[in-house]
Design a protein around this motif. Structure first.
Motif, mmCIF file in Angstrom:
data_model
loop_
_atom_site.group_PDB
_atom_site.id
_atom_site.type_symbol
_atom_site.label_atom_id
_atom_site.label_comp_id
_atom_site.label_asym_id
_atom_site.label_seq_id
_atom_site.Cartn_x
_atom_site.Cartn_y
_atom_site.Cartn_z
ATOM 1 N N MET A 226 -1.983 -2.264 -20.350
ATOM 2 C CA MET A 226 -3.424 -2.412 -20.105
ATOM 3 C C MET A 226 -3.829 -1.688 -18.820
ATOM 4 O O MET A 226 -4.876 -1.032 -18.764
ATOM 5 C CB MET A 226 -3.783 -3.903 -20.016
ATOM 6 N N CYS A 227 -2.997 -1.805 -17.785
ATOM 7 C CA CYS A 227 -3.312 -1.144 -16.510
ATOM 8 C C CYS A 227 -3.335 0.373 -16.685
ATOM 9 O O CYS A 227 -4.145 1.065 -16.059
ATOM 10 C CB CYS A 227 -2.304 -1.540 -15.429
ATOM 11 N N GLN A 228 -2.483 0.891 -17.566
ATOM 12 C CA GLN A 228 -2.522 2.345 -17.811
ATOM 13 C C GLN A 228 -3.855 2.714 -18.452
ATOM 14 O O GLN A 228 -4.498 3.691 -18.044
ATOM 15 C CB GLN A 228 -1.344 2.762 -18.709
ATOM 16 N N CYS A 229 -4.277 1.907 -19.424
ATOM 17 C CA CYS A 229 -5.553 2.209 -20.103
ATOM 18 C C CYS A 229 -6.736 2.096 -19.137
ATOM 19 O O CYS A 229 -7.753 2.760 -19.327
ATOM 20 C CB CYS A 229 -5.765 1.272 -21.282
ATOM 21 N N LEU A 230 -6.589 1.253 -18.119
ATOM 22 C CA LEU A 230 -7.670 1.066 -17.149
ATOM 23 C C LEU A 230 -7.627 2.098 -16.019
ATOM 24 O O LEU A 230 -8.547 2.166 -15.207
ATOM 25 C CB LEU A 230 -7.568 -0.340 -16.535
ATOM 26 N N SER A 231 -6.570 2.882 -15.947
ATOM 27 C CA SER A 231 -6.373 3.844 -14.839
ATOM 28 C C SER A 231 -6.574 3.146 -13.491
ATOM 29 O O SER A 231 -7.212 3.698 -12.584
ATOM 30 C CB SER A 231 -7.363 5.014 -14.933
ATOM 31 N N ASN A 232 -6.064 1.945 -13.355
ATOM 32 C CA ASN A 232 -6.255 1.220 -12.092
ATOM 33 C C ASN A 232 -5.070 1.442 -11.150
ATOM 34 O O ASN A 232 -4.221 2.299 -11.400
ATOM 35 C CB ASN A 232 -6.534 -0.268 -12.360
ATOM 36 N N ALA A 233 -5.020 0.637 -10.094
ATOM 37 C CA ALA A 233 -4.007 0.862 -9.066
ATOM 38 C C ALA A 233 -2.581 0.625 -9.576
ATOM 39 O O ALA A 233 -1.620 1.039 -8.930
ATOM 40 C CB ALA A 233 -4.291 -0.055 -7.878
ATOM 41 N N ARG A 234 -2.434 -0.043 -10.709
ATOM 42 C CA ARG A 234 -1.084 -0.257 -11.266
ATOM 43 C C ARG A 234 -0.817 0.638 -12.466
ATOM 44 O O ARG A 234 0.107 0.393 -13.240
ATOM 45 C CB ARG A 234 -0.912 -1.727 -11.642
ATOM 46 N N ASP A 235 -1.623 1.662 -12.645
ATOM 47 C CA ASP A 235 -1.441 2.595 -13.771
ATOM 48 C C ASP A 235 -0.147 3.389 -13.569
ATOM 49 O O ASP A 235 0.015 4.086 -12.570
ATOM 50 C CB ASP A 235 -2.672 3.524 -13.814
ATOM 51 N N MET A 236 0.749 3.297 -14.516
ATOM 52 C CA MET A 236 2.042 4.015 -14.439
ATOM 53 C C MET A 236 1.828 5.533 -14.373
ATOM 54 O O MET A 236 2.678 6.260 -13.889
ATOM 55 C CB MET A 236 2.908 3.650 -15.641
ATOM 56 N N CYS A 237 0.683 6.001 -14.880
ATOM 57 C CA CYS A 237 0.395 7.452 -14.864
ATOM 58 C C CYS A 237 -0.441 7.847 -13.652
ATOM 59 O O CYS A 237 -0.867 8.995 -13.545
ATOM 60 C CB CYS A 237 -0.330 7.869 -16.145
ATOM 61 N N ARG A 238 -0.688 6.897 -12.760
ATOM 62 C CA ARG A 238 -1.424 7.150 -11.508
ATOM 63 C C ARG A 238 -2.749 7.879 -11.752
ATOM 64 O O ARG A 238 -3.118 8.807 -11.019
ATOM 65 C CB ARG A 238 -0.530 7.931 -10.539
ATOM 66 N N SER B 165 -9.156 -0.437 -5.906
ATOM 67 C CA SER B 165 -8.455 0.655 -5.212
ATOM 68 C C SER B 165 -7.885 1.633 -6.231
ATOM 69 O O SER B 165 -7.619 1.287 -7.380
ATOM 70 C CB SER B 165 -7.333 0.070 -4.354
ATOM 71 N N SER B 166 -7.740 2.869 -5.798
ATOM 72 C CA SER B 166 -7.127 3.860 -6.685
ATOM 73 C C SER B 166 -6.165 4.704 -5.860
ATOM 74 O O SER B 166 -5.982 4.461 -4.664
ATOM 75 C CB SER B 166 -8.195 4.719 -7.347
ATOM 76 N N PHE B 167 -5.578 5.667 -6.480
ATOM 77 C CA PHE B 167 -4.573 6.465 -5.779
ATOM 78 C C PHE B 167 -5.227 7.472 -4.841
ATOM 79 O O PHE B 167 -6.324 7.967 -5.114
ATOM 80 C CB PHE B 167 -3.694 7.192 -6.803
ATOM 81 N N ALA B 168 -4.544 7.777 -3.751
ATOM 82 C CA ALA B 168 -5.062 8.767 -2.817
ATOM 83 C C ALA B 168 -5.198 10.104 -3.540
ATOM 84 O O ALA B 168 -4.342 10.451 -4.371
ATOM 85 C CB ALA B 168 -4.100 8.903 -1.644
ATOM 86 N N VAL B 169 -6.264 10.822 -3.254
ATOM 87 C CA VAL B 169 -6.519 12.079 -3.967
ATOM 88 C C VAL B 169 -5.339 13.051 -3.822
ATOM 89 O O VAL B 169 -4.925 13.695 -4.792
ATOM 90 C CB VAL B 169 -7.832 12.731 -3.451
ATOM 91 N N ASP B 170 -4.734 13.094 -2.627
ATOM 92 C CA ASP B 170 -3.656 14.078 -2.458
ATOM 93 C C ASP B 170 -2.357 13.673 -3.180
ATOM 94 O O ASP B 170 -1.407 14.441 -3.236
ATOM 95 C CB ASP B 170 -3.410 14.371 -0.973
ATOM 96 N N SER B 171 -2.351 12.476 -3.815
ATOM 97 C CA SER B 171 -1.156 12.094 -4.583
ATOM 98 C C SER B 171 -1.040 12.921 -5.870
ATOM 99 O O SER B 171 -0.022 12.884 -6.550
ATOM 100 C CB SER B 171 -1.175 10.600 -4.915
#
Ligand SMILES: Cc1ncc(C[n+]2csc(CCOP(=O)(O)OP(=O)(O)O)c2C)c(N)n1
Length: 407
Positions: free
Chosen positions: A142-154, A374-380
């Protein structure tokens, strides 16, 4: 010159008379090390174990306990509950896209359980059941589908493009059929290393029209790569009918012997048959017998994805007329006939799974959504592509950081 036409379009009566069916228990089960020539008949018949009354028939009936079968039923119902919950999430605007596997649950669940955990899986976007077979918590999906802070695909992938390195499930690609040559290459590497892990891949029947698929079959057979190539023939590739990908005159399984490997056509909605055929092909690959092609005859009961409307291209209620039925209902009937399951247990489990999916969804939302949290830092975005980042990308990352600091 001809353009194959679908047997029925909107406004017409569903017509599955083109499907060549074989009765349960009729197709013979060859030895695992049989010569390809002695398996050829299986590419034109249909391996089926469950008969109309849910009884298991013939040589292909697998040696599975009622506990194992009940486990399979639970997982298939879990996949369906997950799909239902995620479809709602898309309709509520919480996620941008989703793909259901309704009607095809036996493919991923039975196959996933028939394999070993060391085997490497190269799935499509419709194999979510593999994650259930390998017990990935649904919150992670579910977190992957949400593209949230726990998304395995960041945040870098479309919803549903999961991966699971630790449990050997390769990342899903939106570019159809790339996974097939990748699986064959992985299988060759496994053999070169002297391991007994096999690679298993899936592709839709429509995608077999891609040249990657044919290159992969050539490599698999020439090098006798220890792998299984599954063609999930769910009759439709979005709005195009399976005949347009080459299924009209000859079954997809019949390509197997053409390339020099067994091709087995199996009832994809018969949990027992799917399990048995997969176990056979896995044993063959593991013992040095090379690749096998399996065609799983099933039906996509849902829309292709949340982006299309099947009422525009299919006959109304076509899924209700599919002669191979529904995989969950068929396994349920088998277990009920054996006294190992009841309608009451079935209904209670569905309610329990719905509750569990809702609770998991609430937990997933607590980690943020596509738009909030929160989301991933842009430079990640520069991470995880190269083992050592090349100089020009290091320079771009530094430039980006400087620009972000100025804002
Ligand atoms: C190389 C490539 N071509 C086309 C597409 C667009 N596309 C996405 S899914 C799809 C249909 C695939 O149908 P099938 O292989 O039968 O699998 P199913 O979706 O039925 O499981 C198409 C044409 C794509 N993603 N990649």
């Amino acid at each position: 010159m001809r353009v194959p036409g679908a047997p029925a379009r909107p406004g017409e009566q569903p017509d599955f008379s083109y499907l060549r069916l074989t009765d349960a228990g009729v197709a013979p089960r060859p030895a695992v090390d049989a010569a390809v020539a002695d398996t050829e008949g299986l590419s034109r018949q249909l391996v089926r174990v469950l008969d109309e009354d849910g009884a298991a028939r013939g040589d292909w009936a697998p040696d599975l306990s009622t506990e194992q079968l009940t486990h399979g039923l639970r997982l298939m119902l879990g996949v369906r509950a997950f799909d239902d919950r995620m479809l709602k999430a898309q309709r509520q605007g919480k996620i941008s896209f989703y793909v259901q596997s309704r009607g095809e649950e036996a493919v991923s669940v039975a196959q996933g359980l028939a394999l070993r955990t060391g085997d490497m899986l190269f799935p499509t976007y419709r194999n979510q059941g593999l994650y259930f077979a390998r017990e990935r918590p649904v919150v992670d999906l579910m977190c992957q589908c949400l593209s949230n802070a726990r998304d395995m695909c960041r945040g870098r992938q479309l919803p549903i493009m999961y991966h699971w390195k630790e449990k050997n499930i390769f990342s899903i690609s939106g570019n159809l059929t790339t996974q097939v040559p990748q699986a064959v290459g992985w299988a060759m590497a496994s053999a070169i290393k002297g391991e007994d892990h096999i690679a298993v891949t899936w592709t839709g029947e429509g995608s077999t029209a891609e040249s990657d698929y044919h290159n992969a079959l050539t490599f698999a057979n020439v090098y006798q790569a220890p792998c299984i190539i599954n063609v999930v023939n769910n009759q439709w590739a979005i709005s195009t009918f399976q005949g347009i990908a080459g299924g009209q005159d000859s079954p997809f399984a019949a390509r197997g012997p053409g390339y020099g490997m067994p091709g087995i056509r199996v009832d994809g909605n018969d949990y027992l048959a799917v399990y048995a055929v997969t176990e056979w092909a896995a044993q063959r690959a593991r013992s040095g017998g090379g690749p096998s092609l399996i065609e799983l005859v099933t039906y996509r009961a849902s829309a292709h994805s949340t982006s299309d409307d099947p009422s525009r291209y299919r006959a109304k209620d076509e899924h209700k007329h599919f002669p191979l039925g529904d995989p969950i209902e068929r396994l349920k009937t088998h277990l009920v006939a054996q006294g190992a399951w009841s309608q009451k247990e079935h209904d209670e489990l569905i309610a329990e799974l719905d509750d569990r999916m809702s609770a998991s969804w609430q937990e997933a939302l607590s980690y943020g959504t596509t738009e909030e949290g929160s989301s991933f830092a842009v430079d990640s975005m520069f991470d995880d592509v190269y083992k050592d980042i090349p100089d020009h990308l290091v320079a771009q990352r530094e430039k980006l950081k400087r620009q972000l600091q100025k804002q």
